[in-house]
Design an enzyme around this catalytic site. Structure first.
Site, PDB file in Angstrom:
ATOM      1  N   ASP A 148      37.739  51.979 -33.024  1.00  0.00           N
ATOM      2  CA  ASP A 148      38.715  52.772 -32.352  1.00  0.00           C
ATOM      3  C   ASP A 148      40.201  52.638 -32.858  1.00  0.00           C
ATOM      4  O   ASP A 148      40.288  52.076 -33.824  1.00  0.00           O
ATOM      5  CB  ASP A 148      38.901  52.475 -30.918  1.00  0.00           C
ATOM      6  CG  ASP A 148      39.220  50.912 -30.437  1.00  0.00           C
ATOM      7  OD1 ASP A 148      40.446  50.726 -30.274  1.00  0.00           O
ATOM      8  OD2 ASP A 148      38.575  50.068 -30.530  1.00  0.00           O
ATOM      9  N   HIS A 474      29.930  52.297 -35.995  1.00  0.00           N
ATOM     10  CA  HIS A 474      30.627  52.949 -34.869  1.00  0.00           C
ATOM     11  C   HIS A 474      32.195  53.035 -35.359  1.00  0.00           C
ATOM     12  O   HIS A 474      33.044  52.085 -35.124  1.00  0.00           O
ATOM     13  CB  HIS A 474      30.348  52.317 -33.650  1.00  0.00           C
ATOM     14  CG  HIS A 474      31.058  53.043 -32.590  1.00  0.00           C
ATOM     15  ND1 HIS A 474      30.637  54.064 -31.867  1.00  0.00           N
ATOM     16  CD2 HIS A 474      32.223  53.044 -31.986  1.00  0.00           C
ATOM     17  CE1 HIS A 474      31.382  54.395 -30.920  1.00  0.00           C
ATOM     18  NE2 HIS A 474      32.340  53.720 -31.003  1.00  0.00           N
ATOM     19  N   ASP A 518      20.734  51.325 -36.670  1.00  0.00           N
ATOM     20  CA  ASP A 518      22.088  51.725 -37.466  1.00  0.00           C
ATOM     21  C   ASP A 518      22.211  53.128 -37.395  1.00  0.00           C
ATOM     22  O   ASP A 518      21.864  53.980 -37.788  1.00  0.00           O
ATOM     23  CB  ASP A 518      21.396  51.496 -38.975  1.00  0.00           C
ATOM     24  CG  ASP A 518      22.675  51.847 -39.948  1.00  0.00           C
ATOM     25  OD1 ASP A 518      23.994  51.955 -39.495  1.00  0.00           O
ATOM     26  OD2 ASP A 518      22.378  52.070 -41.181  1.00  0.00           O
ATOM     27  N   GLU A 527      29.244  48.524 -34.005  1.00  0.00           N
ATOM     28  CA  GLU A 527      30.757  48.737 -34.301  1.00  0.00           C
ATOM     29  C   GLU A 527      31.282  47.681 -35.331  1.00  0.00           C
ATOM     30  O   GLU A 527      30.505  46.734 -35.604  1.00  0.00           O
ATOM     31  CB  GLU A 527      31.602  48.649 -33.057  1.00  0.00           C
ATOM     32  CG  GLU A 527      32.833  49.121 -33.172  1.00  0.00           C
ATOM     33  CD  GLU A 527      33.561  49.299 -31.795  1.00  0.00           C
ATOM     34  OE1 GLU A 527      34.738  49.647 -31.748  1.00  0.00           O
ATOM     35  OE2 GLU A 527      33.056  48.816 -30.935  1.00  0.00           O
TER      36      GLU A 527
END
Length: 544
Positions: A148, A474, A518, A527
């Site tokens: 993020d 991620h 994956d 992540e």
């Protein structure tokens, strides 16, 4: 399927070298790049263990020392290729370090250094102080924390600490160059690792309020969708001060002073000034001020149940750089740390958890590193060294209980299990500095082997390194930019919790080591974060 699991990157010439087979093959051979057999051996049957679910056979090829590319052959089954040589981890180290550059927030990435991963400036607007009627604040800079775009004081401080403690223990890290913009200092140019860490330190300084306290995080109110960072235009918020963040910043600024003052005295002095200011706020506010997300906000919370480990780290770090006895006395006041210290043997298991934890949720182990570096002959110094040695011995024992020689147990396969492993490898690395032992080195080697492909998923958990390296983290910018992930990112790894929807497609009785997919949707398995890369830098630095 019959497979040979092996470290897909490489081995140092004098290291222990092992592959793991999941089928019964009495004999194996090592094949060089020309297809010639250069070593033949017999496997050892280990048996089935609960973390992998594999019936394992061990192929030991430690006698291979000549530089070159090799693979293992058993019957008609071949392993991935790997390298043996003094620089087996050279490119890996460079890429793991450069990942921090690619995660820079603020003024964008330069095509000269980032290539196809460049992006325009992002998150440059001032941040609103949530719940306060005060002017917005410039907190531009630093590193995106993970997949993020949030930036978090405690997580950032811990990642910086891993890197700076690595320099303190292993100064050769300063010689590693990884193609980032050069930064001038009073002595000329900062080494690359210090130039990159300075990006985060400068940001963390902006997170400190005038009274010395530190905002816990700056994020948008909710996680951005999978868009490029420059397209994330939502309002930024500075969320409340915490004693957790303030103590961590006091500690990491003190630690940073001990490194940067050598290259740039004025910058080093500024760091110490900021550290002391944060510590003064802690003294004036002795009660824990913990953190909880604002109602409705879903960005990373990084909660902790206490702040005594953070205050211990701050006191230990300031004692190490100032020599002032009051900080030593403050360190001993942090309960239950002092209880563990006083009661000694009765708290062996407990102290191992307290003084050997190097993650964001419990940072007393980072304080222990400052205590060790201080080497003042104190009882606390001896106690902390003993705690690390005892934990290292426990990890060696763990490694004897599975076919992969991995120092983990079933319950260690949690969210970010690869960081759990890397924290353990940090313990072993420091223990080997205190009391060198072949068993510590071999357990470190087996852990690196696991991370780089010698695991029952047959996957290297570092992008771009290994024939079967994971490819789909991620991670917003690579997904949004339709790009393969840049090399050197560490995956979170197998996680029996299976907290995301795609992960829950795995059978509930899947062996811990196989709880992995994956896929970009698997935030609980795949992540990346800055503080999963940083302990790998520490461990690799110990192998330089």
């Amino acid at each position: 399927m019959n497979k040979i699991f092996v470290n897909q990157v490489g081995f140092l010439p004098n290291s222990e070298k092992r592959a793991v087979l999941n089928f019964n093959a009495a004999k194996f051979q090592v094949i060089d790049a020309n297809g010639e057999s250069v070593f033949k051996g017999e496997t050892t049957h280990f048996g089935t263990d609960e973390i992998s679910g594999e019936d394992t056979y061990i192929a030991d090829f430690s006698p291979i020392k000549n530089q070159g590319m090799y693979k293992i052959l058993a019957g008609d089954v071949s392993s991935a290729s790997f390298f043996v040589g003094d620089n087996a981890f050279g490119k890996l180290m460079e890429d793991v370090c450069k990942c921090f550059y690619y995660l820079r927030c603020g003024h964008g990435l330069d095509k000269k250094y980032a290539g196809k991963y460049y992006h325009d400036p992002c998150h440059v607007s001032k941040a609103t102080v949530y719940g306060e009627d005060v002017p917005a604040v410039d907190v531009c800079g630093g590193w995106h924390d993970a997949g993020d775009y949030g930036r978090y004081s405690t997580a950032g401080a811990v990642a910086v600490a891993h890197l700076l403690y690595a320099i303190r223990f292993f100064p050769k890290l300063l010689d590693v160059e990884f193609d980032i913009p050069k930064v001038s200092c009073e002595k000329g140019l900062l080494p690359d690792i210090l130039a990159e860490v300075k990006v985060e330190l400068d940001f963390l300084m902006k997170m400190q309020r005038e009274d010395g306290s530190v905002w816990h995080k700056v994020t948008t109110f909710s996680h951005a969708p999978f868009i490029m960072p420059e397209d994330d235009k939502e309002e930024l918020y500075l969320f409340s001060v915490s004693s957790l963040a303030t103590a961590d910043i006091a500690a990491v600024f003190a630690l940073a002073h001990s490194v940067y003052a050598i290259f740039d005295k004025s910058y080093g002095d500024l760091l110490l000034e900021k550290a002391l200011k944060a510590y003064e706020w802690l003294e004036a506010n002795p009660k824990p001020l913990l953190f909880k997300n604002a109602e409705g906000s879903n960005t990373g919370e990084y909660p902790e149940n206490e702040d005594y480990s953070n205050r211990f780290w701050a006191a230990a770090a300031l004692y190490e750089v100032t020599g002032e006895k009051k900080y030593y006395e403050d360190a001993l006041k942090q309960k239950p740390l002092i209880e563990a210290y006083d009661k000694g043997d009765a708290f062996k298991e407990y102290t191992g958890n307290i003084f050997t934890c190097f993650g964001w949720a419990d940072v007393a182990g980072l304080g222990a590193l400052s205590v060790i570096l201080n080497d003042d002959g104190s009882e606390l110094h001896a106690f902390v060294e003993n705690a690390l040695i005892e934990e290292a011995e426990r990890l060696v024992e763990n490694a004897s209980e599975n076919g992969f020689g991995l120092c983990m147990k079933k319950n260690n396969f949690i969210w970010g299990s690869n960081m759990e492993l890397l924290k353990y490898l940090m313990v072993l690395t420091v223990a080997n500095e205190i009391k060198p032992a072949e068993k510590f080195v071999n357990t470190i080697t087996a852990g690196i082997d696991y991370l780089l492909g010698c695991n029952s998923m047959d996957v290297s958990y570092v992008t771009g390194h290994g024939e079967k390296a994971f490819k789909n983290p991620h991670l917003r910018p690579t997904f949004a930019g339709k790009l393969e992930a840049w090399p050197g990112l560490v995956s979170g790894g197998p996680n029996t919790g299976l907290q995301d929807e795609r992960a829950q497609s795995l059978p509930k009785d899947t062996a811990p080591m196989k709880c992995y997919i994956d896929h970009v949707d698997c935030y609980s398995l795949n992540e990346i974060t800055i503080y999963w890369n940083s302990p790998l830098v520490f461990v690799l630095a110990g192998l330089l």
